[in-house]
Motif scaffolding. Structure first.
Motif, PDB file in Angstrom:
ATOM      1  N   SER A 317       0.889  -1.273  -0.096  1.00 53.87           N
ATOM      2  CA  SER A 317      -0.074  -0.108   0.100  1.00 53.87           C
ATOM      3  C   SER A 317       0.978   1.258  -0.005  1.00 53.87           C
ATOM      4  O   SER A 317       1.981   1.464   0.518  1.00 53.87           O
ATOM      5  N   ILE A 318       0.455   2.315  -0.438  1.00 55.66           N
ATOM      6  CA  ILE A 318       1.165   3.576  -0.731  1.00 55.66           C
ATOM      7  C   ILE A 318      -0.008   4.744  -0.747  1.00 55.66           C
ATOM      8  O   ILE A 318      -1.043   4.676  -1.219  1.00 55.66           O
ATOM      9  N   LYS A 319       0.746   5.798  -0.250  1.00 48.54           N
ATOM     10  CA  LYS A 319      -0.222   7.156  -0.149  1.00 48.54           C
ATOM     11  C   LYS A 319       0.609   8.177  -1.160  1.00 48.54           C
ATOM     12  O   LYS A 319       1.224   9.013  -0.980  1.00 48.54           O
ATOM     13  N   PRO A 320      -0.011   8.178  -2.479  1.00 47.07           N
ATOM     14  CA  PRO A 320       0.656   8.975  -3.441  1.00 47.07           C
ATOM     15  C   PRO A 320       0.087  10.424  -3.275  1.00 47.07           C
ATOM     16  O   PRO A 320       0.796  11.414  -3.355  1.00 47.07           O
ATOM     17  N   LEU A 321      -0.990  10.483  -2.569  1.00 48.46           N
ATOM     18  CA  LEU A 321      -1.498  11.839  -2.051  1.00 48.46           C
ATOM     19  C   LEU A 321      -1.795  11.729  -0.693  1.00 48.46           C
ATOM     20  O   LEU A 321      -2.102  10.694  -0.149  1.00 48.46           O
ATOM     21  N   LYS A 322      -2.031  12.882   0.101  1.00 50.06           N
ATOM     22  CA  LYS A 322      -2.233  12.913   1.483  1.00 50.06           C
ATOM     23  C   LYS A 322      -3.639  12.123   1.993  1.00 50.06           C
ATOM     24  O   LYS A 322      -3.432  11.244   2.715  1.00 50.06           O
ATOM     25  N   ASN A 323      -4.406  12.143   1.083  1.00 51.91           N
ATOM     26  CA  ASN A 323      -5.952  11.351   1.376  1.00 51.91           C
ATOM     27  C   ASN A 323      -6.264  10.380   0.580  1.00 51.91           C
ATOM     28  O   ASN A 323      -7.363  10.056   0.610  1.00 51.91           O
ATOM     29  N   LEU A 324      -5.164   9.726  -0.134  1.00 49.22           N
ATOM     30  CA  LEU A 324      -5.393   8.763  -1.056  1.00 49.22           C
ATOM     31  C   LEU A 324      -4.417   7.632  -0.911  1.00 49.22           C
ATOM     32  O   LEU A 324      -3.450   7.798  -0.720  1.00 49.22           O
ATOM     33  N   LEU A 325      -5.251   6.463  -0.617  1.00 57.65           N
ATOM     34  CA  LEU A 325      -4.407   5.206  -0.200  1.00 57.65           C
ATOM     35  C   LEU A 325      -4.512   4.248  -1.399  1.00 57.65           C
ATOM     36  O   LEU A 325      -5.683   3.895  -1.761  1.00 57.65           O
ATOM     37  N   VAL A 326      -3.602   3.751  -1.948  1.00 57.78           N
ATOM     38  CA  VAL A 326      -3.780   2.779  -3.175  1.00 57.78           C
ATOM     39  C   VAL A 326      -3.154   1.453  -2.578  1.00 57.78           C
ATOM     40  O   VAL A 326      -2.021   1.380  -1.705  1.00 57.78           O
ATOM     41  N   ARG A 327      -3.814   0.107  -2.769  1.00 55.63           N
ATOM     42  CA  ARG A 327      -3.303  -1.068  -2.103  1.00 55.63           C
ATOM     43  C   ARG A 327      -3.587  -1.989  -3.408  1.00 55.63           C
ATOM     44  O   ARG A 327      -4.257  -1.980  -4.145  1.00 55.63           O
ATOM     45  N   ALA A 328      -2.769  -2.962  -3.209  1.00 57.08           N
ATOM     46  CA  ALA A 328      -2.672  -4.477  -4.046  1.00 57.08           C
ATOM     47  C   ALA A 328      -2.147  -5.456  -3.458  1.00 57.08           C
ATOM     48  O   ALA A 328      -1.456  -5.470  -2.241  1.00 57.08           O
ATOM     49  N   GLY A 329      -2.603  -6.853  -3.839  1.00 53.47           N
ATOM     50  CA  GLY A 329      -2.485  -7.860  -3.103  1.00 53.47           C
ATOM     51  C   GLY A 329      -2.465  -9.175  -4.083  1.00 53.47           C
ATOM     52  O   GLY A 329      -3.383  -9.018  -5.111  1.00 53.47           O
ATOM     53  N   THR A 330      -1.934 -10.062  -3.708  1.00 57.17           N
ATOM     54  CA  THR A 330      -1.701 -11.377  -4.489  1.00 57.17           C
ATOM     55  C   THR A 330      -1.733 -12.521  -3.556  1.00 57.17           C
ATOM     56  O   THR A 330      -1.133 -12.455  -2.342  1.00 57.17           O
TER      57      THR A 330
END
Length: 390
Positions: A317-330
């Protein structure tokens, strides 16, 4: 007689004053959430599943220092599942508990009593609401707890427990509130933080006993270790010895072992994780680990639970913007129910959550499971969610 009346007036005045004080300090609110998804075996047969929740909550402080209070929450849920062409309406009181804290020999004893979520240390055996009591006592370098609960007053539409496959629960899907299967739940354990080198050791015992009908009794003994490995690299590993007996039959010995590793990187709150889970069982169906709560082992599927499988997973997971969380899983899943270690399937997930303001947010998730042998077992789901608190 006059003295009695005077005492009654004094008591009534004191009660009104106390109630007024509580009302002034009372805190309450609500939330609306929307969960829209399409799901199916593949992209050509996706069906809509629409879920809307409306909740209201209240918190009444009893002590000014916040160590004693009452909190409650009620829920109305609407669902339309186009896959089976059914509409569901559910009502629930999913939180109603009293909390108080005392000092015993100078150390805090905390009691939770009522309806609230109880989870075991793994989060994979039991994680659900129960009606009961939970007490913790912290002293010196050890924290101990005891728990007792009952499930028979819960709503079977919102709480899912695992019965034996030969004794399924008769759930009426048209019911707004149906009493759940009756189980008694007992648990106790101890946690030793900073045992050595900031490592934490936990040991828990959990037992569930089915009341009425065919007995299905389960006991779990779990040992868990967690802590930092190096700087911002952390681990959490546990093993559980399970004992279960169905309808007076012989006792089966089962096992659930898991390990998780997380690496936190000081760049955009980047976090990377690796994990593995082993849940015992063989192709004859013997010694199959069976948890208490229904907890999905796959992203896009509501079956199976953690039983007769070995799974390796990765997530980031990463926060490219302050209020945006992007997540990935496999994850890669291997079946123990067919042949020991046979490759069963692959899953992956990609999603994002945007908190627009503190009281509102939206999110989107894509999830897919691809079965190695049977395409009918494959699953795809795309979901959109939103929440608003008030």
């Amino acid at each position: 007689m006059k003295t009695i009346r005077a005492n009654k007036k004094i008591f009534l005045a004191a009660a009104i004053f106390a109630l007024s004080f509580s009302l002034f300090a009372l805190d309450f609110g609500g939330a609306f959430s929307n969960f829209t998804r399409v799901k199916g075996k593949n992209f050509s047969n996706l069906k809509l599943d629409q879920v809307d929740n409306l909740t209201g909550w209240i918190r009444v402080p009893i002590k000014k220092d916040g160590t004693s209070y009452f909190v409650g929450q009620a829920l109305y849920e609407f669902e339309y599942d186009a896959g089976v062409e059914k509409v569901y309406n559910r009502l629930d009181i999913n939180l109603a508990k009293y909390v108080n804290q005392w000092k015993i020999a100078g150390e805090p004893l905390t009691l939770h009593a009522g309806r609230f979520i109880f989870s075991d240390v793994t989060g994979l055996i039991m994680s659900q609401n129960c009606d009961g009591a939970y007490a913790t006592y912290d002293f010196s370098r050890v924290s101990v707890f005891a728990y007792a609960g009952y499930t028979g007053f819960l709503n079977a539409a919102t709480v899912k427990m695992q019965n034996h496959k030969q004794d399924p629960f008769d759930y009426n899907t048209s019911s707004v509130y149906q009493l759940a299967e009756k189980y008694l739940v007992f648990a106790t354990g101890a946690t030793v933080p900073n045992l050595f080198s900031t490592q934490t050791l936990s040991a828990q015992f959990l037992a569930t006993f089915k009341l009425g009908g065919k007995a299905f009794n389960r006991m779990y003994l779990t040992v868990d270790m967690s802590g930092p490995i190096y700087k911002t690299i952390y681990y959490d590993a546990s093993t559980t010895l399970g004992l279960q007996s169905f309808d007076g039959g012989s006792m089966e010995v089962t096992n659930l072992t898991r390990a998780d590793f997380k690496y936190f990187i000081p760049f955009k709150d980047l976090a990377v994780g690796l994990g593995a889970v082993f849940a015992s069982g063989n192709k004859n169906g013997d010694n199959a680990f069976t948890g208490f709560s229904k907890i999905d082992a796959f992203f896009a599927m509501n079956e199976p639970q953690y039983t007769s499988l070995f799974k390796i997973s990765a997530a980031a997971s990463i926060k490219p913007l302050k209020n945006l969380l992007v997540r990935a899983g496999t994850g890669f899943v291997f079946s123990l129910a067919k042949e020991s270690g046979a490759y069963q399937g692959f899953e992956w997930s990609l999603g994002a959550d945007w908190q627009i303001v503190s009281d509102a947010g939206v999110g989107a998730t894509f999830q897919q499971y691809i079965d190695a042998e049977d395409s009918d077992m494959s699953k795809v789901q795309i979901s959109l969610n939103a929440f608003l608190t008030f």
